[in-house]
Design a protein around this motif. Structure first.
Motif, PDB file in Angstrom:
ATOM      1  N   PRO A 154       0.886  -1.241  -0.040  1.00  0.00           N
ATOM      2  CA  PRO A 154      -0.117   0.020  -0.084  1.00  0.00           C
ATOM      3  C   PRO A 154       0.771   1.378  -0.138  1.00  0.00           C
ATOM      4  CG  PRO A 154      -0.116  -1.029   2.251  1.00  0.00           C
ATOM      5  CD  PRO A 154       0.744  -2.102   1.229  1.00  0.00           C
ATOM      6  N   PRO A 156       3.039   4.368  -1.482  1.00  0.00           N
ATOM      7  CA  PRO A 156       2.846   4.796  -2.594  1.00  0.00           C
ATOM      8  C   PRO A 156       4.411   4.824  -3.115  1.00  0.00           C
ATOM      9  CG  PRO A 156       2.739   6.754  -1.061  1.00  0.00           C
ATOM     10  CD  PRO A 156       2.473   5.199  -0.288  1.00  0.00           C
ATOM     11  N   MET A 265      -5.316  -3.216 -16.743  1.00  0.00           N
ATOM     12  CA  MET A 265      -6.189  -2.403 -15.925  1.00  0.00           C
ATOM     13  C   MET A 265      -5.105  -1.494 -15.037  1.00  0.00           C
ATOM     14  SD  MET A 265      -9.513  -2.690 -16.121  1.00  0.00           S
ATOM     15  CE  MET A 265     -10.390  -2.878 -14.463  1.00  0.00           C
TER      16      MET A 265
ATOM     17  N   GLU B  14      -6.019  -9.017  10.781  1.00  0.00           N
ATOM     18  CA  GLU B  14      -5.821  -7.721   9.703  1.00  0.00           C
ATOM     19  C   GLU B  14      -6.666  -6.783  10.202  1.00  0.00           C
ATOM     20  OE1 GLU B  14      -5.939 -10.873   8.122  1.00  0.00           O
ATOM     21  OE2 GLU B  14      -4.307 -11.067   6.890  1.00  0.00           O
ATOM     22  N   VAL B 118      -9.768   4.688 -17.784  1.00  0.00           N
ATOM     23  CA  VAL B 118      -8.967   3.727 -17.099  1.00  0.00           C
ATOM     24  C   VAL B 118      -7.732   3.591 -17.717  1.00  0.00           C
ATOM     25  CG1 VAL B 118      -8.543   1.118 -17.129  1.00  0.00           C
ATOM     26  CG2 VAL B 118     -10.588   1.889 -16.284  1.00  0.00           C
ATOM     27  N   PHE B 153     -12.659   2.206 -12.158  1.00  0.00           N
ATOM     28  CA  PHE B 153     -12.417   0.665 -11.656  1.00  0.00           C
ATOM     29  C   PHE B 153     -13.514   0.062 -10.837  1.00  0.00           C
ATOM     30  CE2 PHE B 153      -8.277   2.131 -12.438  1.00  0.00           C
ATOM     31  CZ  PHE B 153      -7.687   1.041 -12.722  1.00  0.00           C
ATOM     32  N   ARG B 156     -16.838  -0.356 -12.607  1.00  0.00           N
ATOM     33  CA  ARG B 156     -16.983  -1.757 -13.170  1.00  0.00           C
ATOM     34  C   ARG B 156     -17.373  -2.584 -12.208  1.00  0.00           C
ATOM     35  NH1 ARG B 156     -15.642  -3.757 -17.977  1.00  0.00           N
ATOM     36  NH2 ARG B 156     -15.123  -2.180 -19.276  1.00  0.00           N
ATOM     37  N   ILE B 206      -6.406   4.962  -0.472  1.00  0.00           N
ATOM     38  CA  ILE B 206      -4.826   4.931  -0.498  1.00  0.00           C
ATOM     39  C   ILE B 206      -4.365   5.602  -1.924  1.00  0.00           C
ATOM     40  CG2 ILE B 206      -3.233   2.941  -0.828  1.00  0.00           C
ATOM     41  CD1 ILE B 206      -4.723   1.089   0.938  1.00  0.00           C
ATOM     42  N   GLY B 210      -1.890   8.815  -1.763  1.00  0.00           N
ATOM     43  CA  GLY B 210      -0.796   8.544  -2.536  1.00  0.00           C
ATOM     44  C   GLY B 210      -0.222   9.661  -3.502  1.00  0.00           C
ATOM     45  N   ILE B 256       2.548   8.167   7.713  1.00  0.00           N
ATOM     46  CA  ILE B 256       1.837   8.164   6.356  1.00  0.00           C
ATOM     47  C   ILE B 256       1.792   6.549   6.126  1.00  0.00           C
ATOM     48  CG2 ILE B 256       3.608   8.580   4.683  1.00  0.00           C
ATOM     49  CD1 ILE B 256       0.099   9.713   4.968  1.00  0.00           C
ATOM     50  N   VAL B 257       3.098   5.992   6.502  1.00  0.00           N
ATOM     51  CA  VAL B 257       2.894   4.441   6.150  1.00  0.00           C
ATOM     52  C   VAL B 257       2.087   3.778   6.992  1.00  0.00           C
ATOM     53  CG1 VAL B 257       4.365   2.362   6.291  1.00  0.00           C
ATOM     54  CG2 VAL B 257       5.299   4.433   5.270  1.00  0.00           C
ATOM     55  N   PHE B 260      -1.510   4.165   5.365  1.00  0.00           N
ATOM     56  CA  PHE B 260      -1.858   3.344   4.311  1.00  0.00           C
ATOM     57  C   PHE B 260      -1.916   1.995   4.639  1.00  0.00           C
ATOM     58  CE2 PHE B 260       0.674   6.808   1.809  1.00  0.00           C
ATOM     59  CZ  PHE B 260      -0.173   7.037   1.089  1.00  0.00           C
ATOM     60  N   LEU B 261      -1.045   1.506   5.653  1.00  0.00           N
ATOM     61  CA  LEU B 261      -1.317   0.167   6.015  1.00  0.00           C
ATOM     62  C   LEU B 261      -2.508  -0.135   6.983  1.00  0.00           C
ATOM     63  CD1 LEU B 261       0.774  -2.126   5.832  1.00  0.00           C
ATOM     64  CD2 LEU B 261       1.596  -1.710   8.177  1.00  0.00           C
ATOM     65  N   PHE B 264      -5.147  -0.296   3.927  1.00  0.00           N
ATOM     66  CA  PHE B 264      -5.171  -1.441   3.225  1.00  0.00           C
ATOM     67  C   PHE B 264      -5.463  -2.733   3.817  1.00  0.00           C
ATOM     68  CE2 PHE B 264      -2.466  -4.760   1.431  1.00  0.00           C
ATOM     69  CZ  PHE B 264      -2.991  -4.830   0.092  1.00  0.00           C
ATOM     70  N   ILE B 268      -8.639  -5.107   2.765  1.00  0.00           N
ATOM     71  CA  ILE B 268      -8.653  -6.539   2.369  1.00  0.00           C
ATOM     72  C   ILE B 268      -9.358  -7.287   3.363  1.00  0.00           C
ATOM     73  CG2 ILE B 268      -6.361  -6.468   1.054  1.00  0.00           C
ATOM     74  CD1 ILE B 268      -5.002  -7.553   3.705  1.00  0.00           C
ATOM     75  N   ASP B 275     -16.604 -12.094   0.722  1.00  0.00           N
ATOM     76  CA  ASP B 275     -16.722 -13.389   0.071  1.00  0.00           C
ATOM     77  C   ASP B 275     -16.669 -14.285   1.160  1.00  0.00           C
ATOM     78  OD1 ASP B 275     -15.967 -15.306  -1.520  1.00  0.00           O
ATOM     79  OD2 ASP B 275     -13.727 -15.171  -1.407  1.00  0.00           O
ATOM     80  N   ARG B 277     -16.761 -17.456   1.123  1.00  0.00           N
ATOM     81  CA  ARG B 277     -15.907 -18.659   1.325  1.00  0.00           C
ATOM     82  C   ARG B 277     -14.587 -18.718   2.165  1.00  0.00           C
ATOM     83  NH1 ARG B 277     -15.251 -21.213  -4.872  1.00  0.00           N
ATOM     84  NH2 ARG B 277     -14.938 -19.001  -5.256  1.00  0.00           N
ATOM     85  N   ARG B 281     -13.279 -20.233   5.939  1.00  0.00           N
ATOM     86  CA  ARG B 281     -12.086 -20.860   6.042  1.00  0.00           C
ATOM     87  C   ARG B 281     -11.574 -20.363   7.147  1.00  0.00           C
ATOM     88  NH1 ARG B 281     -10.147 -20.687   0.711  1.00  0.00           N
ATOM     89  NH2 ARG B 281      -9.226 -18.633   1.111  1.00  0.00           N
TER      90      ARG B 281
END
Lengths: 334, 285
Positions: A154, A156, A265, B14, B118, B153, B156, B206, B210, B256-257, B260-261, B264, B268, B275, B277, B281
């Motif tokens: 993540p 930049p 993309m 996470e 894009v 993005f 879509r 992010i 950035g 700043i890191v 971002f972390l 992120f 995720i 999801d 599935r 798990r």
């Protein structure tokens, strides 16, 4: 085959539309720039000695004609496109009167080089390791790599490049942190020069790969960890097919195609990242040229770099799109 | 809603780390409301003091207390990211739902635009905007421009979900019951795409932050507004690493890191939550 040609033609139309839209947008934005190229040159010339007002006025007239600024906007726009198609965008200001395109063409190979090496290495390593990590989910090394990828991905491009400069420029100065080759070698096909180019490319490429690899690793791992639950993989395992064969030919082959789409993309973003990284390392590519052009108030050069950037990225996406149906027979052409 | 968050914190390491990191940064940014100094003021404290009990993050060569200055910077940067995320979400939801539900030529037209957006490399375009607007390019205008570039993005993604929803039973019922397309889209379909909207919002932040940092570091925004980018710009401008005022660079970069972390990890873990599935798990199901 005919389907494929039709598909390629459709993509080509799309490519043309992207280039037209991007370059026209760049033209319009640059047109409304408050910095007039004519006034900049006059300022530079008149600053060095005294001229009579009439001489300056006639100089202004000549320059206006040279830049074609007397015509109405729509005519300028058409003229711009006609000359753009001939590869001529007019003289740059920071290196007047060198044509802006010449400067861009000098810088382009450096950027393309960085971009290609970086994408190929990051994409291949990221996908292979990601595929293995998705299949062998308890492997310690791959798990650790996953944590690292999540940690770096993540951040930049600029910050990673900047940290590399701090580490290798100040803390442990072993590699050159700026330029494309050493000052004391001449650009030529001698081993000395090539070695110098390679040494200078190490840091920018490493920093780009560090950021890039995580995306592919995480994407591939997610894809593969879904594919391994499919029946055909269980069947292959029960049938005693070699594990490596399952990973590489059965699982990863299937996950490759979405990753290729993802590459198409992500290309615009990767390109942006590359030219940002170039600027940090003063690498003689498009990024550094663009920043120099902005700081020098050179609208022609800014326009030239942006246009070439749009064309380069759009063509690369076009090529990836064309490879696509060849790799995956399931992709519907047309 | 609270149950979901509690579940995530319990089962998803996470998510927990992400929440902790972001909370630290947000609290730090909110402290700026109690700052004793105005962020525009320079030479209000002794310059170049290393971190100490009095100046937690040290002071910079412009005579600013880095702790308070950075908290303003983070407030501006986070606000910028949030603005871009909200605005671009509005565009991507509208485009995605319209294209997915209506289909046909609306879909083809919108996706054609989408593909153009894009394919365009954003960085040169942003530089071009700076070139025209110069110091008029403040945080809000930059946010507007980024929002106009940052939707394709996710549009879509939303479209692909909306296409799936269109053929579902309840959509047909709604159509037969005489619901208008706009009500179907925004009352019936919108709740289904909301999880995606949240997780892509993190990724979008992010991305936009950035670019903001990058433009700021190059000096291509209004450098008098403290943001994370302009803080590093001024540090570079005063050759902080060479002079030895390392805290001026290391502290903003670390923070700043962390931001971002945190974003992120949230993105995720939310993706995984969406999801089912991978969720099963993880819970050992």
């Amino acid at each position: 085959m005919q389907d494929y040609l039709f598909f390629a033609l459709k993509r080509l139309v799309q490519l043309a539309a992207v280039v037209f839209a991007g370059v026209s947008a760049a033209f319009v934005v640059a047109h409304y720039s408050p910095i007039s190229p004519v006034e900049t040159i006059i300022g530079r010339v008149a600053g060095q000695s005294t001229f009579s007002p009439t001489a300056i006025e006639s100089l202004r007239q000549t320059l206006n004609e040279l830049f074609g600024l007397n015509a109405p906007l729509h005519e300028q726009f058409i003229n711009f496109w006609v000359r753009f198609l001939q590869g001529d965008l007019g003289p740059s200001l920071i290196a007047f009167p060198t044509p802006a395109m010449t400067l861009v063409m000098l810088a382009l190979p450096w950027t393309v080089g960085l971009l290609t090496v970086q994408i190929i290495v990051a994409w291949l390593i990221g996908n292979i390791l990601g595929g293995l990590a998705g299949y062998y989910q308890n492997n310690r090394f791959l798990k650790a790599f996953g944590v690292m990828a999540i940690g770096i991905q993540p951040i930049p491009y600029y910050i990673v490049a900047f940290l590399m400069v701090i580490i290798f420029g100040f803390l442990w100065p072993v590699l050159p942190i700026s330029g494309g080759f050493a000052m004391n070698v001449r650009p030529s096909f001698t081993p000395e020069f090539i070695l110098s180019v390679l040494r200078h490319a190490i840091l920018p490429i490493t920093s780009l790969i560090l950021v890039g690899i995580g995306t592919w690793f995480l994407g591939m791992r997610a894809l593969v960890s879904n594919i391994v639950t499919e029946d055909y993989v269980t069947y292959a395992e029960l049938a005693g097919v070699d594990r490596d064969k399952i990973v590489y030919s059965y699982v990863m082959r299937n996950a490759m195609v979405p990753q290729l789409t993802a590459l198409a993309m992500a290309l615009g973003g990767i390109f942006s990242g590359t030219i940002i990284t170039e600027q940090v390392f003063s690498y003689p590519g498009l990024g550094t040229l663009l920043i120099r052009a902005v700081n020098g108030g050179d609208s022609t050069l800014v326009l030239a770099v942006s246009s070439v950037a749009v064309i380069a990225v759009a063509s690369a996406i076009f090529i990836i799109d064309l490879i696509h149906p060849l790799l995956d027979p399931r992709v519907k052409v047309g | 809603m609270f149950k979901v968050v509690a579940d995530l914190i319990r089962y998803n390491i996470e998510f927990t780390i992400g929440v902790i990191l972001l909370t630290i940064v947000i609290v730090f940014a909110l402290l700026s409301f109690f700052s004793p100094y105005s962020p525009e003021m320079i030479y209000v404290v002794i310059p170049d003091q290393p971190p100490s009990a009095q100046y937690w993050f040290g002071t910079n060569s412009r005579g600013q207390d880095l702790f308070w200055n950075l908290s303003f910077a983070f407030r501006n940067t986070l606000f910028f990211g949030l603005t871009v995320a909200v605005l671009s979400r509005i565009i991507s939801i509208t485009v995605g739902l319209l294209a997915g539900y209506l289909g046909g030529w609306v879909d083809r037209g919108l996706m054609f635009f989408n593909d153009i957006f894009v394919a365009i490399p954003i960085f040169p375009i942003l530089i071009l905007f700076y070139f025209v607007l110069r110091s008029d390019l403040d945080t809000f205008r930059l946010a507007l421009i980024m929002a106009c570039l940052g939707w394709p993005f996710d549009a879509r993604l939303i479209r692909s979900v909306a296409i799936g929803l269109r053929s579902r039973e309840f959509t047909r019922h709604a159509v037969f019951a005489g619901m208008s397309p706009s009500r179907i889209m925004f009352q019936e379909h919108l709740p289904y795409v909301m999880p995606i909207v949240f997780s892509t919002a993190m990724a979008n932040m992010i991305w936009s932050i950035g670019f903001e940092v990058t433009l700021g570091v190059l000096g291509f925004t209004n450098i008098n507004i403290p943001t994370v980018g302009t803080t590093i710009y001024w540090a570079n401008n005063h050759s902080a690493m060479v002079v030895g005022t390392w805290w001026w660079i290391i502290i903003p970069v670390t923070l700043i890191v962390m931001t971002f972390l945190g974003l992120f990890l949230l993105a995720i873990s939310m993706n995984e939550y969406i999801d089912p599935r991978s969720r099963l798990r993880r819970m050992g199901g």
